[in-house]
Structures are given as C-alpha cells and as structure tokens.
Design a protein around this motif. Structure first.
Motif, PDB file in Angstrom:
ATOM      1  N   PRO A  73       0.787  -1.242   0.000  1.00 28.17           N
ATOM      2  CA  PRO A  73       0.000   0.000   0.000  1.00 28.17           C
ATOM      3  C   PRO A  73       0.815   1.287   0.000  1.00 28.17           C
ATOM      4  O   PRO A  73       0.300   2.340  -0.340  1.00 28.17           O
ATOM      5  CB  PRO A  73      -0.840  -0.108   1.284  1.00 28.17           C
ATOM      6  N   THR A  74       2.085   1.217   0.392  1.00 29.08           N
ATOM      7  CA  THR A  74       2.910   2.428   0.429  1.00 29.08           C
ATOM      8  C   THR A  74       4.282   2.151  -0.174  1.00 29.08           C
ATOM      9  O   THR A  74       4.731   1.005  -0.222  1.00 29.08           O
ATOM     10  CB  THR A  74       3.130   2.948   1.871  1.00 29.08           C
ATOM     11  N   THR A  75       4.960   3.208  -0.587  1.00 30.36           N
ATOM     12  CA  THR A  75       6.297   3.078  -1.155  1.00 30.36           C
ATOM     13  C   THR A  75       7.280   2.546  -0.114  1.00 30.36           C
ATOM     14  O   THR A  75       8.125   1.698  -0.418  1.00 30.36           O
ATOM     15  CB  THR A  75       6.781   4.436  -1.698  1.00 30.36           C
ATOM     16  N   ILE A  76       7.168   3.004   1.113  1.00 27.53           N
ATOM     17  CA  ILE A  76       8.071   2.541   2.173  1.00 27.53           C
ATOM     18  C   ILE A  76       7.890   1.051   2.416  1.00 27.53           C
ATOM     19  O   ILE A  76       8.868   0.294   2.475  1.00 27.53           O
ATOM     20  CB  ILE A  76       7.855   3.346   3.478  1.00 27.53           C
ATOM     21  N   LEU A  77       6.644   0.605   2.545  1.00 27.63           N
ATOM     22  CA  LEU A  77       6.400  -0.829   2.758  1.00 27.63           C
ATOM     23  C   LEU A  77       6.832  -1.625   1.533  1.00 27.63           C
ATOM     24  O   LEU A  77       7.368  -2.728   1.656  1.00 27.63           O
ATOM     25  CB  LEU A  77       4.934  -1.095   3.085  1.00 27.63           C
ATOM     26  N   CYS A  78       6.643  -1.076   0.359  1.00 23.13           N
ATOM     27  CA  CYS A  78       7.074  -1.738  -0.870  1.00 23.13           C
ATOM     28  C   CYS A  78       8.572  -1.999  -0.819  1.00 23.13           C
ATOM     29  O   CYS A  78       9.041  -3.101  -1.117  1.00 23.13           O
ATOM     30  CB  CYS A  78       6.705  -0.881  -2.077  1.00 23.13           C
TER      31      CYS A  78
ATOM     32  N   SER B  90       7.682   1.064  -7.959  1.00 21.73           N
ATOM     33  CA  SER B  90       7.043   2.062  -7.103  1.00 21.73           C
ATOM     34  C   SER B  90       7.228   3.423  -7.762  1.00 21.73           C
ATOM     35  O   SER B  90       7.792   3.517  -8.853  1.00 21.73           O
ATOM     36  CB  SER B  90       7.658   2.061  -5.700  1.00 21.73           C
ATOM     37  N   ARG B  91       6.816   4.475  -7.079  1.00 17.00           N
ATOM     38  CA  ARG B  91       6.964   5.819  -7.628  1.00 17.00           C
ATOM     39  C   ARG B  91       8.423   6.218  -7.759  1.00 17.00           C
ATOM     40  O   ARG B  91       8.752   7.185  -8.430  1.00 17.00           O
ATOM     41  CB  ARG B  91       6.196   6.834  -6.787  1.00 17.00           C
TER      42      ARG B  91
ATOM     43  N   THR C  47       3.826  -1.103  -5.736  1.00 17.07           N
ATOM     44  CA  THR C  47       2.697  -0.305  -5.263  1.00 17.07           C
ATOM     45  C   THR C  47       1.666  -0.284  -6.386  1.00 17.07           C
ATOM     46  O   THR C  47       1.871  -0.893  -7.439  1.00 17.07           O
ATOM     47  CB  THR C  47       3.131   1.146  -4.946  1.00 17.07           C
ATOM     48  N   HIS C  48       0.610   0.470  -6.179  1.00 16.28           N
ATOM     49  CA  HIS C  48      -0.449   0.573  -7.193  1.00 16.28           C
ATOM     50  C   HIS C  48       0.044   1.183  -8.501  1.00 16.28           C
ATOM     51  O   HIS C  48      -0.638   1.094  -9.509  1.00 16.28           O
ATOM     52  CB  HIS C  48      -1.621   1.411  -6.635  1.00 16.28           C
ATOM     53  N   ARG C  49       1.243   1.729  -8.521  1.00 19.86           N
ATOM     54  CA  ARG C  49       1.773   2.331  -9.750  1.00 19.86           C
ATOM     55  C   ARG C  49       1.790   1.330 -10.895  1.00 19.86           C
ATOM     56  O   ARG C  49       1.643   1.691 -12.059  1.00 19.86           O
ATOM     57  CB  ARG C  49       3.180   2.871  -9.513  1.00 19.86           C
TER      58      ARG C  49
END
Length: 170
Positions: free
Chosen positions: A109-114, A136-137, A162-164
C-alpha cells in the motif's frame, strides 16, 4: 431530487455487486492443474529461515500450502499483529508458487512498505535463483516498463510493487 440521487446510487451499487458476484462465481468454477511441488527444495528453503516459526505462523503456512496444492483458486486473507511472521508466510507462498511454475505480484500500500517487502523478498529468494524486482513511484517509466517486460517474458519471477504498476498493466 434526493430520491433521484438515491435511485442512481442504488443502481450503481446493484451493478457493482452483480459484477462482484459474477467474478466470484467464475472463480469458484475455475480450476487449475498444479505442478508437483519439489519437497526437497521447499525443505531447503524452510531450513534457510533463521528464526523459529511461531505456532500461528506454522499453521498459517500449512494452510497456505494446502491452498496452493488445491486445483481451486486461492482465496485467503492472512492477518496478524506486527512482528508475527506474515511476511515470511507470504515469502514462502511466493517461493512455492515460483517453483511450481507461476509468477507472483506482491502489492504493497505504500512506497516505504514496498521497499521493505522488496528487501525481505529479495534477501530470502535470491539464494534460490528467484529473480525479484520492484515497482514504485521511485522507478522511472522506462524501469517500470522494463520490469513488466521481464516479468511477462519470464525473466522476472516476482514483482513487489505499489499501485503504480496498474498504470502499466493491460
């Protein structure tokens, strides 16, 4: 005006629920022929885990392994407190999937967790020649396109993202 809005929203909800139900019914009727699991390789992978499994972690992985051996689509949610081994269970499921001929996308759900998941998956899977990449982003457009191309061609086994990734997948 209010009744018209209620009717409009109700129609949209009915359409969405019907779509979900149709998708669920399709999944329930679907089956897949699974490849035989190399138990020795799985044993080596499990032995490489440097911690002792918790009782809940062992049960969760046993259940996931049973799901991954079934001809039915897997439909399981794994939840628990921080630090109780959910990531390791996910990595094991990923390992089983890859060694039985599938590829895996792990969505964070987040870039950090990714990034954290990418690091964990990479460290556990790389010694077993499983190629893991991240989207990710933080990745350029060309990096993302290259990662997806590698995944689609079989050069990459696992993408942690991520959703990216949804903006690039068709």
């Amino acid at each position: 005006i209010w009744n018209r809005k209620i009717n409009s929203v109700s129609k949209k909800i009915d359409f969405f629920v019907k779509l979900l139900l149709d998708q669920h019914l399709f999944r329930v009727k679907s089956t897949i022929k699974r490849q035989v699991l190399d138990v020795d390789m799985l044993g080596s992978f499990l032995a490489a885990f440097k911690y002792k499994d918790t009782a809940d972690q062992a049960v969760a992985f046993r259940d996931v392994l049973e799901d991954l051996s079934s001809p039915l689509p897997m439909d399981r949610l794994l939840c628990g407190d921080v630090g109780f081994g959910k990531t390791e269970v996910a990595i094991r499921a990923c390992f089983v999937s890859v060694i039985t001929g599938m590829r895996v996308i792990v969505l964070a759900p987040t870039t950090i967790l990714c990034y954290q998941l990418f690091d964990s998956f990479l460290n556990r899977l790389k010694p077993f020649a499983i190629n893991v990449q991240m989207v990710s982003r933080l990745n350029t457009k060309s990096d993302v396109e290259n990662t997806i191309s590698n995944f689609n061609s079989g050069k990459t086994d696992v993408i942690v993202c991520t959703h990216r990734i949804f903006t690039y997948m068709s």
